[in-house]
Design a protein around this motif. Structure first.
Motif, short mmCIF file in Angstrom:
data_model
loop_
_atom_site.label_atom_id
_atom_site.label_comp_id
_atom_site.label_asym_id
_atom_site.label_seq_id
_atom_site.Cartn_x
_atom_site.Cartn_y
_atom_site.Cartn_z
N TYR A 163 0.83 -1.20 0.00
CA TYR A 163 0.00 0.00 0.00
C TYR A 163 0.86 1.25 0.00
O TYR A 163 0.57 2.24 -0.71
N LEU A 164 1.96 1.23 0.77
CA LEU A 164 2.83 2.41 0.84
C LEU A 164 3.47 2.68 -0.52
O LEU A 164 3.59 3.84 -0.94
N ASP A 165 3.88 1.62 -1.22
CA ASP A 165 4.42 1.80 -2.57
C ASP A 165 3.38 2.44 -3.49
O ASP A 165 3.69 3.32 -4.29
N GLN A 166 2.14 2.00 -3.34
CA GLN A 166 1.06 2.55 -4.16
C GLN A 166 0.84 4.02 -3.81
O GLN A 166 0.65 4.87 -4.69
N ALA A 205 -2.86 7.95 9.78
CA ALA A 205 -3.27 9.09 8.96
C ALA A 205 -3.17 8.78 7.47
O ALA A 205 -3.79 9.47 6.65
N LEU A 206 -2.41 7.75 7.11
CA LEU A 206 -2.24 7.41 5.70
C LEU A 206 -3.30 6.42 5.20
O LEU A 206 -3.29 6.08 4.00
N VAL A 207 -4.16 5.97 6.07
CA VAL A 207 -5.20 5.01 5.65
C VAL A 207 -6.60 5.52 5.94
O VAL A 207 -7.55 4.74 6.01
N GLN A 209 -7.14 7.15 1.13
CA GLN A 209 -7.26 5.97 0.27
C GLN A 209 -7.98 6.31 -1.04
O GLN A 209 -7.63 5.81 -2.11
N GLU A 210 -8.98 7.17 -0.96
CA GLU A 210 -9.69 7.58 -2.17
C GLU A 210 -8.76 8.38 -3.09
O GLU A 210 -8.78 8.21 -4.32
N ALA A 211 -7.93 9.24 -2.52
CA ALA A 211 -6.99 10.04 -3.32
C ALA A 211 -5.95 9.13 -3.98
O ALA A 211 -5.57 9.35 -5.14
#
Length: 450
Positions: free
Chosen positions: A400-403, A430-432, A437-439
């Protein structure tokens, strides 16, 4: 405000953690003694990166004060940011003035409002030490070794320290002793000597090696930038950072993980910089004036001592900074955690009554260590050859972080969100959030349709 019912506190070690601890303790104790084996004289002599003291052998390498640490430092020492910039430190915006390269891709440079201050470790430490030394109730005992702790006969409380200066050994009594002696602290051994249980340790071997070279850059290099950050990855476990510092200099630290050590000669170092995922730093410095010889240092493992899990702990003793937890220096978190730890210490010593070590150590873990430890060890486990295997959950997080970072290369708002986590202002959660996630999904879809 000085608390006259608290007479003396001894701080072991004039590290950044020790200096900031002394700052907050000076508000609550009549006398603060800072004990260190080094000669700390000459605080007002601006020697820049050359003033590397024996107790900080890695002091000449690039050190970061992350945004959370800079804000905490300013809170503890109001006006220190202005003082540092007035004396050569380079300030900017944490994303707008950084050339951030991830997986070989240059990221955008959105304005984030995140504070950025670039300064060499010796210069920063000297200015902080000068501010602490100026406090009327703080005294530095330099060129002084610590022989041990003094306790009550039943060993339930620490009541001072035994120090050695030259051939003279002296017992100093105190209401409180704070250990800020760093990774090589003797507190675990002292506790064992006093009959306390062994301190539980967590360790993650990373075998990081890094080499640093200073340069004098021409004016056309990095004209509108403070730093360049080329990150390592699982496929290429090496990276580098280049930052402007005081005296018109730039410092470059190249690092390799799991034994992929950079050379310590200038020609070999430049070849190393050229081999990174991007040649940006090499292109900036390879033909510039070098100052001094490259310096190398190795860091074996992340190390955490779980004092907060001990069932018993002596009164009158606290631990702070690297003596509690030392992190892979690649991420530049150590000084920030020291500053955050000092704010925790301030909260506890400002309360009435005797300081409770158990409460302080638990609060220190929760507010200054837990998140950073998880962030650091989680990131390190992504590198092959690091001592440990990532869990299935962590593998999913890496994907997910790579994405997210790929999406951030097209959406500056995502880069700011990531920077706030990396700079220890926001938790990883804060990153999930649904919005993030939509962005990420939108940016990924646009890339797929291009």
């Amino acid at each position: 405000m000085e608390r006259t019912d608290r007479q003396r506190v001894i701080v072991l070690g004039a590290s950044m953690a020790g200096l900031l601890a002394a700052r907050v303790l000076a508000d609550q104790y009549a006398e603060v003694l800072v004990v260190d084996r080094d000669d700390l004289t000459g605080d007002d002599a601006d020697k820049g990166h050359r003033d590397i003291r024996r107790g900080v052998p890695h002091g000449g390498h690039l050190h970061n004060l992350l945004a959370a640490g800079l804000l905490a430092l300013e809170d503890l020492l109001p006006g220190i940011t202005e003082e540092l910039t007035a004396n050569g430190a380079v300030a900017g915006d944490g994303t707008a003035h950084v050339r951030w390269i991830v997986n070989g891709t240059r990221m955008p440079k959105p304005h984030s409002g995140l504070p950025l201050l670039s300064v060499s470790r010796p210069h920063l430490e000297r200015r902080v030490r000068g501010r602490v030394r100026a406090l009327p109730n703080v005294t530095f005992l330099e060129r002084t070794d610590i022989a041990g702790l003094l306790t009550t006969p039943d060993r339930t409380a620490v009541v001072g320290a035994r120090i050695v200066r030259g051939d003279t050994e002296t017992d100093l009594t105190a209401d409180l002793v704070v250990d800020a002696t760093g990774r090589r602290t003797r507190t675990p051994a002292w506790l064992a000597e006093f009959g306390y249980p062994e301190v539980e340790e967590e360790r993650l071997t990373v075998n990081v090696g890094y080499t640093t070279q200073y340069y004098r850059l021409s004016e056309d290099r990095m004209a509108d930038e403070v730093s360049i950050d080329i990150g390592g990855s699982a496929t290429l476990p090496r990276g580098a950072l280049c930052a402007k510092v005081e005296d018109g200099l730039a410092v470059v630290t190249g690092y390799g993980i799991a034994g992929d050590y950079p050379p310590h000669d200038t020609a070999g170092f430049h070849d190393f910089l050229k081999s990174l995922a991007s040649t940006d730093i090499y292109d900036v410095v390879h033909d510039q004036e070098t100052l001094g010889k490259p310096q190398s240092y190795r860091f074996p493992a992340n190390l955490r001592r779980r004092y907060e899990r001990m069932n018993s702990f002596p009164g009158g003793l606290l631990v702070i900074g690297d003596a509690v937890c030392s992190f892979n220096p690649v991420y530049g978190q150590g000084m920030t955690v020291a500053a955050l730890g000092a704010t925790v210490l301030r909260d506890h010593v400002s309360r009435p009554g005797t300081v409770d070590p158990g409460g302080y150590l638990a609060d220190l873990a929760a507010r200054a260590v837990d998140h950073v430890w998880a962030l650091t060890t989680g990131a390190d486990l992504a590198f092959p050859g690091v001592g440990g295997e990532p869990s299935e959950e962590q593998l999913a997080e890496y994907a997910y972080l790579d994405q997210l970072l790929d999406a951030a290369s097209r959406d500056g708002r995502l880069l700011v969100a990531y920077a706030r986590v990396a700079f220890l202002l926001d938790p990883t959660d804060a990153l999930v959030t649904p919005e993030i996630q939509e962005a990420v999904a939108r940016a990924s879809n646009r890339a797929g349709q291009a």
